[in-house]
Structure formats: structure tokens, C-alpha cells
Design a protein around this motif. Structure first.
Motif, short mmCIF file in Angstrom:
data_model
loop_
_atom_site.label_atom_id
_atom_site.label_comp_id
_atom_site.label_asym_id
_atom_site.label_seq_id
_atom_site.Cartn_x
_atom_site.Cartn_y
_atom_site.Cartn_z
N SER A 23 0.82 -1.22 0.00
CA SER A 23 0.00 0.00 0.00
C SER A 23 0.85 1.27 0.00
O SER A 23 0.41 2.31 -0.49
CB SER A 23 -0.93 0.02 1.22
N THR A 24 2.07 1.17 0.54
CA THR A 24 2.90 2.37 0.71
C THR A 24 3.24 3.05 -0.61
O THR A 24 3.04 4.27 -0.76
CB THR A 24 4.17 2.03 1.50
N PRO A 25 3.79 2.34 -1.63
CA PRO A 25 4.10 3.04 -2.88
C PRO A 25 2.86 3.61 -3.57
O PRO A 25 2.94 4.65 -4.23
CB PRO A 25 4.77 1.96 -3.74
N PHE A 26 1.70 2.95 -3.43
CA PHE A 26 0.49 3.49 -4.04
C PHE A 26 0.00 4.73 -3.29
O PHE A 26 -0.48 5.68 -3.90
CB PHE A 26 -0.60 2.42 -4.09
N ALA A 27 0.12 4.70 -1.96
CA ALA A 27 -0.28 5.87 -1.18
C ALA A 27 0.60 7.07 -1.51
O ALA A 27 0.14 8.22 -1.51
CB ALA A 27 -0.21 5.55 0.32
N PHE A 254 10.46 -4.24 2.56
CA PHE A 254 10.93 -5.00 1.39
C PHE A 254 9.80 -5.22 0.40
O PHE A 254 9.96 -5.06 -0.81
CB PHE A 254 11.50 -6.35 1.84
N ILE A 255 8.62 -5.58 0.91
CA ILE A 255 7.47 -5.82 0.03
C ILE A 255 7.07 -4.53 -0.67
O ILE A 255 6.71 -4.54 -1.85
CB ILE A 255 6.30 -6.40 0.84
N ALA A 260 7.06 -1.46 -5.73
CA ALA A 260 7.46 -0.30 -6.53
C ALA A 260 8.26 -0.72 -7.75
O ALA A 260 8.13 -0.13 -8.83
CB ALA A 260 8.28 0.66 -5.67
N ILE A 261 9.06 -1.77 -7.62
CA ILE A 261 9.89 -2.24 -8.73
C ILE A 261 9.03 -2.96 -9.77
O ILE A 261 9.12 -2.70 -10.98
CB ILE A 261 11.00 -3.16 -8.22
N LEU A 262 8.18 -3.86 -9.31
CA LEU A 262 7.41 -4.71 -10.23
C LEU A 262 6.24 -3.99 -10.87
O LEU A 262 5.93 -4.22 -12.05
CB LEU A 262 6.91 -5.95 -9.48
N MET A 263 5.56 -3.10 -10.12
CA MET A 263 4.32 -2.52 -10.61
C MET A 263 4.45 -1.05 -11.01
O MET A 263 3.67 -0.57 -11.84
CB MET A 263 3.22 -2.68 -9.57
N LEU A 264 5.41 -0.35 -10.40
CA LEU A 264 5.53 1.08 -10.69
C LEU A 264 6.80 1.43 -11.46
O LEU A 264 7.08 2.59 -11.71
CB LEU A 264 5.48 1.88 -9.38
N GLY A 265 7.58 0.40 -11.83
CA GLY A 265 8.71 0.64 -12.71
C GLY A 265 9.97 1.15 -12.05
O GLY A 265 10.90 1.55 -12.75
N ASP A 266 10.07 1.12 -10.71
CA ASP A 266 11.31 1.53 -10.06
C ASP A 266 12.43 0.55 -10.42
O ASP A 266 12.18 -0.63 -10.71
CB ASP A 266 11.14 1.58 -8.55
N THR A 267 13.67 1.00 -10.38
CA THR A 267 14.81 0.15 -10.71
C THR A 267 15.34 -0.55 -9.47
O THR A 267 15.19 -0.06 -8.35
CB THR A 267 15.94 0.98 -11.33
#
Length: 352
Positions: A23-27, A254-255, A260-267
């Protein structure tokens, strides 16, 4: 090599961490468009309203929570510390603290939760559990160190964030005291109170109510990442105790990074993979724990969902149709036996 134990409580703890972490990266997508207090209020309120609706649907209308009178003080204190003080202290601290420093400090919650559980509430912990906790927390520290270099001004910000972590650590340990009761009610009332407080602070500070395009998805994220996650956390407390649940939940950073890496494209980065290895090792130590010794169950009376297993051999003072699991007040008679166990609601005993 020791075998892993994926008990329902372990799975609940890991699922709670997964929902909260994801939820954190989406928030954060909304963080720049509305005030932090308003965002926190929407997240918590989405949790409280969503869980209340689920409970109404489950019970086919409003039913009293059935919380024993002796447990209300624990719940109210948990709400005051974790639902009111914690979020306010965090938001105030973030205004004066850099992102990397804040992320590092938030790892204090798991440490303080475990320390309180072991020192104040006398929960059992062996060297394997302590080492696993250390590895998970160090993994969180490594992961946080790849944050931004935003400046931190003075000690006020870090002190406020550390105080928020202490408030949540107290909340976690107090919630353990009521974890045998209805998890939906406990998590729902926490969300309603925390959401109302944060929204009130935001509106008093002059924040404008957001549009439906922002409020609706934010509340949905709150329902899943804060509400459902907290229900699972309470169920994990019931089966694992506070320190172990806190350790599993510490995998949330970590999750969040993985999401963020898998769904939002972070490296990806070297710290991410190093943190992954450390956290995986810590979780493995916990999953392969085997705590077994002869112990005595003292008489206890409580109410929770159960089946008639080795710890629930009792008569009923009402007509029972044989359906299991079921919920009703029941009394445990003294019994001494030996088997592998966690410090769950039936195994909170001292160790010689």
C-alpha cells in the motif's frame, strides 16, 4: 536441517506485511497532491468504514462486539497510542525529517515492539528469534539507506518519529491483550478513530476536502493496506505473540520496495538485493523455530473462535448443533502437557 512451519498465524502475519507494504508506494502517489494529515485520515477512515461494513455484512446487521469488560481498557489505550498519538507524531516528525532518516527510524517500531514484549510483558524469546529479528531489522535499515538525501533539521523531527514508533509498539503489545476478541471490530474501531483524528487535524489546519477521484482510491488503499492488514495482524498476534508477529511484519518495507519495482517501474539496486537476503534469512530463522517443553495451562476464561482441539475440551451450557468452529465464552481447566507451541493466547506462561 529444520523444517519450516507455515502455520495460519504465520501466513496471516506475512499477508499483513504484504498488504501494508504494497500500500505504501500506491499511497505515495497521492502524497504530493493533498496534505499528509488528510491522506492519513483518508487511509485510516477507509480502513474503519470498510471493515465496519464487512462486519455488518458478516453479522447480518449490528451486533455488540462481545468484548469482555476487562479488555476495554486495553483496547482504549491501544487506540489512544496507536490510533491517535502515533499518526499525529509521525506526520509532525516527517515535516522536519529527511526521507532516508525517516525510513531508518520507522524500523524502530519492530525493535521497540519486541523489546516491550520481552522485557515488560515477559514474552518468551530464544536466541534464534532474537537473531532473526535483528536480521530483518538490519535488512530494513539497508533498504532505507537508498532513500533520498533530503536534509533533516535538528533533533525534533527524529525524536517525534521515534516517539511515534514507541506509540505503535505500545499499541501492538496492548492489542495482544485483546487479540482473542473479534479482529474485525478491533481493527475497524481503530481505523475509525485514527481516521477521524487525522481528518480533524487536517481540516483545522486549513486543508480542503479532496475530490472523489482522490478520496475514493485513497480510502480503498486504506481499506486493504491498513484495514485488512490490521485484521490479519490481530489474528497473527493471537497465534504468534507480539514479538514474532512484529518480526514478520517488519518485512513490509521489502514488500513495498518490491511492489514499486514490479508494478511502478522503479529500478533495482544492490541495497535492495542485500536487504532481501537479510530479511529472507531472518524469516527463515523464525519459520524453522521449534519451541517445545512441558508447560502448565492455568485456568482462564475467554471468548474467541475455536474448535474442540487439545486446548478446548469443555462442556456447553447451551444447545449445540455440533458446528465448528464456533464462538462463545469458555473456560480452560488446568492441564500440563508437552508439545511444540508459540506464545499464542493459550501459551502465555513463564519459563524457568
Amino acid at each position: 536441517m529444520k523444517s519450516m512451519h507455515f502455520s495460519p498465524a504465520v501466513l496471516a502475519a506475512l499477508a499483513a506485511a504484504a498488504l501494508f507494504g504494497a500500500s505504501t508506494p500506491f499511497a505515495k502517489l497521492f502524497a504530493g497532491s493533498i496534505s499528509p494529515f488528510l491522506l492519513a485520515g483518508l487511509l485510516y477512515l477507509g480502513s474503519g468504514i470498510g471493515l465496519t461494513l464487512v462486519r455488518l455484512f458478516r453479522d447480518h446487521g449490528w451486533k455488540a462486539p462481545g468484548l469482555p469488560a476487562a479488555e476495554w481498557p486495553w483496547l482504549l489505550c491501544a487506540i489512544a497510542t496507536g490510533g491517535v498519538a502515533g499518526p499525529v507524531l509521525l506526520m509532525a516528525g516527517l515535516a522536519h525529517t529527511g526521507a532516508a532518516t525517516a525510513s531508518l527510524l520507522l524500523n524502530l517500531e519492530a525493535v521497540l515492539t519486541a523489546v516491550l514484549a520481552w522485557v515488560v510483558f515477559r514474552e518468551n524469546a530464544d536466541r534464534r528469534i532474537v537473531l532473526g529479528m535483528v536480521l530483518i531489522v538490519v535488512g530494513g535499515v539497508v533498504l532505507a539507506m537508498q532513500g533520498t538525501g533530503q536534509a533533516t533539521t535538528g533533533f525534533a523531527g527524529p525524536a517525534l518519529i521515534a516517539s511515534a514508533c514507541l506509540a505503535w509498539a505500545v499499541d501492538n503489545n496492548l492489542t495482544r491483550k485483546v487479540s482473542a476478541s473479534d479482529a474485525l471490530f478491533i481493527a475497524g474501531i481503530k481505523g475509525l478513530v485514527a481516521g477521524s483524528v487525522n481528518l480533524g487535524v487536517a481540516l483545522l489546519a486549513g486543508a480542503a476536502w479532496p475530490t472523489a477521484a482522490i478520496a475514493a482510491p485513497a480510502m480503498l488503499i486504506g481499506f486493504l493496506g491498513y484495514g485488512v492488514s490490521l485484521v490479519l495482524f490481530v489474528l497473527a498476534l493471537r497465534g504468534l505473540g507480539t514479538a514474532r508477529t512484529g518480526a514478520y511484519f517488519s518485512t513490509a518495507p521489502f514488500i513495498g520496495a518490491a511492489t514499486a519495482i514490479l508494478m511502478l517501474g522503479d529500478t533495482t539496486s544492490l541495497p535492495f538485493w542485500l536487504a532481501s537476503g537479510l530479511m529472507a534469512a531472518g524469516v527463515w530463522l523464525h519459520l524453522t523455530e521449534r519451541h517445545e517443553h512441558e508447560h502448565t495451562h492455568e485456568p482462564i476464561e475467554h471468548r474467541h473462535r475455536h474448535v474442540h482441539d487439545g486446548h478446548h475440551q469443555h462442556e456447553h451450557d447451551f444447545e449445540w448443533d455440533g458446528t465448528e468452529p464456533h464462538t462463545h465464552p469458555h473456560r480452560h481447566v488446568p492441564v500440563t502437557h508437552k508439545h511444540a507451541h508459540y506464545p499464542d493466547i493459550h501459551h502465555r506462561h513463564s519459563h524457568s
